[in-house]
Write an enzyme that holds these catalytic residues in place. Structure first.
Site, PDB file in Angstrom:
ATOM      1  N   GLY A 190       0.956  -1.135   0.092  1.00  0.00           N
ATOM      2  CA  GLY A 190      -0.036   0.119   0.071  1.00  0.00           C
ATOM      3  C   GLY A 190       0.656   1.206  -0.054  1.00  0.00           C
ATOM      4  N   SER A 191       0.232   2.278   0.647  1.00  0.00           N
ATOM      5  CA  SER A 191       1.065   3.496   0.415  1.00  0.00           C
ATOM      6  C   SER A 191       2.050   3.741   1.580  1.00  0.00           C
ATOM      7  CB  SER A 191      -0.045   4.518   0.739  1.00  0.00           C
ATOM      8  OG  SER A 191      -0.242   4.745   2.210  1.00  0.00           O
TER       9      SER A 191
ATOM     10  N   CYS B  82       2.032   0.462  -8.677  1.00  0.00           N
ATOM     11  CA  CYS B  82       3.328   0.665  -7.746  1.00  0.00           C
ATOM     12  C   CYS B  82       4.162   1.213  -8.658  1.00  0.00           C
ATOM     13  CB  CYS B  82       3.488  -0.381  -6.789  1.00  0.00           C
ATOM     14  SG  CYS B  82       2.163  -1.296  -6.012  1.00  0.00           S
TER      15      CYS B  82
ATOM     16  N   GLU C 276       5.630  -3.563   0.962  1.00  0.00           N
ATOM     17  CA  GLU C 276       5.518  -3.068  -0.577  1.00  0.00           C
ATOM     18  C   GLU C 276       4.909  -2.027  -0.706  1.00  0.00           C
ATOM     19  OE1 GLU C 276       7.450  -4.856  -2.531  1.00  0.00           O
ATOM     20  OE2 GLU C 276       7.895  -6.671  -1.418  1.00  0.00           O
ATOM     21  N   LEU C 277       5.731  -0.740  -0.834  1.00  0.00           N
ATOM     22  CA  LEU C 277       5.069   0.669  -1.021  1.00  0.00           C
ATOM     23  C   LEU C 277       5.186   1.009  -2.510  1.00  0.00           C
ATOM     24  CD1 LEU C 277       6.505   1.681   2.632  1.00  0.00           C
ATOM     25  CD2 LEU C 277       4.319   0.466   2.008  1.00  0.00           C
TER      26      LEU C 277
ATOM     27  N   GLU D 246       4.489  10.023  -4.939  1.00  0.00           N
ATOM     28  CA  GLU D 246       4.022   9.007  -5.810  1.00  0.00           C
ATOM     29  C   GLU D 246       2.617   9.549  -6.281  1.00  0.00           C
ATOM     30  OE1 GLU D 246       2.753   5.513  -3.527  1.00  0.00           O
ATOM     31  OE2 GLU D 246       3.031   4.428  -5.437  1.00  0.00           O
TER      32      GLU D 246
END
Lengths: 474, 474, 474, 474
Positions: free
Chosen positions: B224-225, B278, B244-245, B372
């Protein structure tokens, strides 16, 4: 100098004199082993099988590092012996000792890292609860046959892995250059390896042939000429055979190459130790757009090579191992010239000395192209497409290493995928080798790989332990 | 659609409606798990710990391949559910299902290949006779938190490794897109996995926070963020955390690049699924000599993108996940324009739809560069030296993946050695991923790696067995 | 003795005296680093990042072997410093130096073997022509925090891997025993490592806390108590955390055990360095059929332990690190006795000396069972079924290592599969460790693994290079 | 049934009839390839070299999984063909098909995992900046020669790895049992493998000998008798040779063994498919304390074996492959009896049927002990010390696998370290094999390893790419 039989230094009935190839002077007298000595070595090796196999990692490590440290202490002395018996210029002889030090170092480290494998075996219901452990065990007695051109390091590439693997070894050095290896034996005799584990025995070819045929020997590791090597394979019976043979290594100089780098590396690859190197740079293919510049500058550099007494510090080039070989090279060059090749540089012989020689306008079927020249001769040819250059290199019997000078990713990848060799060297000559990398040829250039860890693995056999895991409650 | 609690489908007190982001229609109604359901899931997972750990390789393989085969049968149905709840164009949704099929396939295969290691331990006299076997054991209960943008495959990247590793898992899908994962639960419920081993529970954020803090959970795997992820790490107590950003992935188009290839790949990397990926290609750096040609042709291609109803076969571009996000992107673009950026293409919003947008003349500190963007926005900037381009990419908080279009070996090697990212993609966009490759970011982009085998290893703990080998005679 | 700040030896404003725990004499005076020194160390480490990352294998090897060789030369001197500042009997101090020599040796060797991976990526059409190369890069600045009980080797387990990995490191030794590490700094200062790459800074806890919280540090590697360690994890922000904490290690003596071997090993595991060892043997479970014989013989052996001045060659047992700890141990033993435990041996305190103590009839919830006693206390309890013994060991918060004396394959396999620890030691005590084996705990005993290669890998990040292979004809 | 020549089914000039060994009925008529067909196969294979090498992972995987899935569909039909041409009881024939399905599955998976290696080459200054990548390339054309006893799976162990490795293969099945393999060819012909990549050609021995001698073939993989195998090695020229030969496998039943388990496994190991299995349990050594109980119970179980028509579901035992072999076995048993051996059970022949036979009081030099009996005969002998039992097994020419029933860790470790075989099977018979484990013998039992991954590696050659990493600034 006595020979090294199962831990002892002995004399035999057959004296053997070793001469300096540069000036013909006598270097030293040693002995040739006969059938009786060989038989004794083999039986002693058999007796050492058990104790060698049982040596713990740290003992193998200690022995190998001991030898390494002593070599480091005696570096200069070893180099001078190499130069004396082989005619190799001192600067390269020193480099060879340094490489042997590294070969022992890596073998010491790898002796602690003999691989094992854990495998789940329950991939089907038939294996439910089963697991496996694979370990490697020494293959048995190793026979090593080493050539004259690296009297120390090519023998060390058999001895050090054998100690690391726990295999007794009987090494036959070249009769031309046995002294360096016997000096190494003196160091080995200072360690507490089992007496029968190492023998270093100069022999004539007939006696040496027993190493090929004797069924008590489990592995034959030969470095030498293709002709001899492939015959040995056929005569080896049930034993494993490792062949490190020669080739006619080629290099491609692509359009995007760093030209100065390519020139310097090619000069060294072509003429170091008069080309008497398994991965001697024998054929240079240059992209047509830069061919003339390359040729011009290369010829100029060849003319600057400093030739002379190999025992002097600044000598880069000297005589070949003997006159017979110099004459052979002369004949091959003449065959090429008669067939239309053009001489860019060199082409002269004086006794065992043959000049650094550059040919062009050759054809693939000429001896200087198709056979292993093992002398200071290199061919220089232009090519048009990169694919064509790769095919020129693949054309022929051999496949040891190849060099490619390029800065183009696609050319690099194409070369790696398509050059039929054991090693593709980008931006260096095929002559490049460091001692822990996998090294060996395909096609007529050999069978199997050396490069410490790889040689060790050739000397070992896997064995799997299959167990049943249960979750019994108790 | 009911939620999946420890092997059973249940309703809860809290209904939850899922809407189609393209047309606002109701897709389906499901439920949110509350504290009681979560507690039940955790306790059931605890009870499943032993039986999950004991599953043999072939049983894990069979379960994973069963799910894989059923997904293949229901490929179209799954893709349509993805499109309905996420607004992802059908062609990409089909691609996502294919990737999930692959993720399960690889997990099935890796379940048989959980590594083990054999170690000699006799490197010093203190270890004489000792040897070690290292095996890997499941870490315990895994909590997975998955995002909306790949409703299936990013959940599968947590579920499939957990089954392969033998870990019970509680998965929280995004509340925006829970339906695809619940469809997957239906397939899982057809297998004979232990009941408590899998729960798939949509939850509100407060309830979900227990997944972060509960000490019975051994590993938190979050996709996610960055903002949310790093806070979780601080609150996670003793558990392992896998993050896992996202990032602001950049691509370099060098002078030697294949321009047509670079253009096509960049177009897809920048605008697929409206950039809600992502590893969305957010920043393009083009060598100054080809910058104008690249920009001109890129703008032309952007104008050809076919936008429309995501459920139609030929739609390549559609709305974003919701209007709030579209507005956020609009604001960021406006901030850039106000600061001096120039609009090459796009820049329009209509409800939750935001046009494919290209900016140039940006500065590193603008939001569209430094944060992002997670929307259909890309920046296009020229560079002079290759080193400078690498520094521009390294400049900033993130480090997920980077792309480099080049045919130059030195540029490739320099990029690999110096780009501060988890993956350097040569001649493709940073958006490239296949499911078995190690995937994950450094710096603010995350912690740890996914990519089936790598995720499995994160979910396991090594344990060494040390044994004494003796050669007792008996 | 001055402290070691980014390659220089410096004094600071805060003097710090180190006393001998055995006789209270002053060993030496050194200094504590303050905020300014720490800031300087961190900035110097940042500057060293690039040059450390670029060091070739052979340079890392040379530096590590240099330190190793110097330690070998100064073996006795280092051991005497350890004994002086920690009260560790000289024989064990010499053993510790030997282990550090081995730790550096292995790190030197592993520095050449940093792993890389080659991956085909064409497992689906989406990856057609793609291949990947995974290499490992240094994670960034490492902060190491080391304990008093192995003043040299537990610091070396952080410093040597950091050099091998190419990470600058700031090491905080225990304030009780900083001198040995500062002596090591003197050796390090003789090498040509980049100046900022190593700092060894004694600090008070408040200053040291910046190592935990400072965002410029990428990895915290802590060896110490569980209470402190887990708090650090929560405060560590985005950095990776490696925790080597303690436990209450147990050993099982099964019915088929070699009793004499078990007795000798347990004696050493329980009382070496007064039990101030992370894997101190704290709980012994003996099969009921042999319990009485074991207890009787064990008590007799405990009474023979030679206690005295740690600086004497034949001393096997001496005082604890300080009186506070001795009093703590005394209180815990008294708590057990008050709760019904029975004293088999020991139970007396004199200043900082606490007698080798054996308890029986204890219960799992007593402090001497459930907590890490870190003193010369061991419990001795009978068990009936083997499963029960395994459960007793698993019962509780910790999971570092466990020992099992048995000759039964099924018991060995059951123990390996079911003991919740990082290492299961067959026919030795949990206290067994060689320096290259993976070492570390699960549950409350820690996070991650040391053991040279494993520590190196914790200090590195993978990065994948994805390339497209084409067979372009040219 | 036509034969399979480079992708096409063809007839030849030489008809060949296949008979059922149980009832002598004609099963089917096929053909023998002559010199012309073999020449065509070899040339077609040469042409397929390039396209086979270039197949991406996913294409190899798809082909192998297609074959696997079709075998699964046709499981019963394949088993019935095996039974018809080989006389193998149906239950074992079904088991063989299951194993072949697994062999193809594993080959499909391994085709994606062909190993590569990354090596730093800068271990000395000579390698500064250099790194290496090792990849594996197909060795060239493979010739496979398969035996009658597993008509499907032992051929599959050559075909499936060849496809995975990217090698064209010419397979010669046993002339006695060619039909099953030709049925497999029908499945292969449905795939899109290059036409020349697979030929399945029954041949007479003279024609088949060209597979051994032809220089265009790079690897000979032979499964069969030691006499034939070792002669092939000598005649093979430059090609690599993989020999999977037989043995006289032994099993040790130790004092701590689970007796019921040992009895059941030994019964199956000794008599499955009338002992016509490479790892047939031929010699059983039982600890003297349990020898009489073991013998008594074993004899009773032998008498219960259900013999009859192999095509019936409940038949466990049937005739041998032909009467010649049954007569040979009869003679060997008679030789043993004449030499003093005692018959515990069996010893009768009826045409090609030979009874399950147990002998005791044998001596190591009798044919039933020293040679590979390849029939339903087992010897049963007591031993005293465990070391003695291991020596009895090592005594002799062969070394394939050995079984050990024990619950003693020291016995297990001693057996693993000292049994001179390729595999040591704890608590199961030497007859145990799963298809992915490394399998093969030492001494006269063979050369090299099969077991999918291992066979693939034998079919590949390593090639190293050496590159120079620079940190050129640009």
């Amino acid at each position: 100098m006595d020979i090294f039989l199962a831990g002892r230094f002995v004399k035999t009935a057959t004296e053997h004199k070793v001469f300096n190839p540069y000036d013909g002077s006598l270097v030293d007298t040693t002995f040739l082993a006969g059938t009786a000595e060989l038989e004794e070595a083999i039986e002693a090796a058999r007796e050492a099988l058990g104790s060698m196999r049982e040596l713990s990692s740290w003992k193998r490590y200690e022995v190998l590092m001991y030898i390494r440290n002593r070599l480091l202490e005696l570096r200069d002395e070893f180099a001078r012996t190499i130069t004396a018996e082989s005619g190799k210029p001192l600067r390269y002889a020193l480099g060879e000792v340094d490489r042997s030090i590294q070969t022992f170092t890596v073998a010491a480290e790898e002796a602690k890292r003999l691989p094992g494998e854990y495998l789940s075996l329950d991939w089907t219901p038939a294996g439910e609860g089963k697991e496996g452990i694979v370990r490697y065990f020494p293959v048995g007695i190793v026979a090593g046959i080493a050539p004259f051109n690296f009297p120390l390091n090519l023998a060390v590439h058999k001895i050090a892995p054998a100690i690391a693997a726990g295999c007794p070894i009987i090494l036959k050095p070249s009769s031309t250059t046995p002294l360096t290896t016997l000096k190494l034996a003196a160091i080995i005799s200072e360690t507490n390896l089992p007496a029968g584990s190492i023998s270093i025995l100069p022999m004539d070819r007939t006696t040496g042939n027993s190493l090929v045929t004797d069924p008590r020997i489990a592995l034959l590791s030969f470095t030498g000429s293709p002709e001899v090597g492939w015959k040995m394979k056929a005569a080896a019976g049930k034993k494993k055979v490792l062949l490190e043979l020669g080739g006619n290594a080629g290099v491609i100089v692509g359009k995007s190459a760093d030209l100065q780098l390519a020139l310097e590396k090619c000069l060294s690859g072509a003429f170091s130790y008069s080309g008497q190197v398994c991965i001697h740079t024998q054929r240079i293919f240059v992209h047509k757009d830069i061919f003339y510049e390359f040729s011009y500058r290369f010829a100029a550099m060849v003319n600057q090579i400093r030739s002379g007494d190999p025992a002097l510090d600044d000598t880069a080039f000297s005589s070949m191992i003997d006159e017979a070989n110099a004459i052979r090279v002369e004949n091959w060059v003449n065959e090429a010239l008669a067939g239309g090749a053009r001489l860019v540089s060199g082409g002269r012989r004086q006794g065992s000395w043959y000049a650094p020689t550059v040919l062009t306008n050759t054809r693939d079927e000429m001896l200087v192209c198709s056979r292993e020249v093992f002398g200071p001769v290199v061919t220089l040819e232009p090519f048009d497409g990169f694919t064509e250059a790769v095919q020129r290199i693949n054309n022929g019997r051999f496949g040891l290493q190849a060099g490619v000078f390029t800065n183009d990713i696609q050319e690099m990848d194409f070369a790696f995928a398509n050059l039929e060799v054991g090693g593709v060297i980008i931006n260096d000559v095929p002559t490049f080798r460091v001692d822990h990398m996998p090294y060996g040829g395909i096609k007529d250039s050999g069978l199997g790989r050396e490069g410490v860890k790889y040689a060790i693995m050739e000397m070992m056999e896997p064995r799997i332990l299959v167990k049943q895991r249960t979750n019994r409650q108790f």
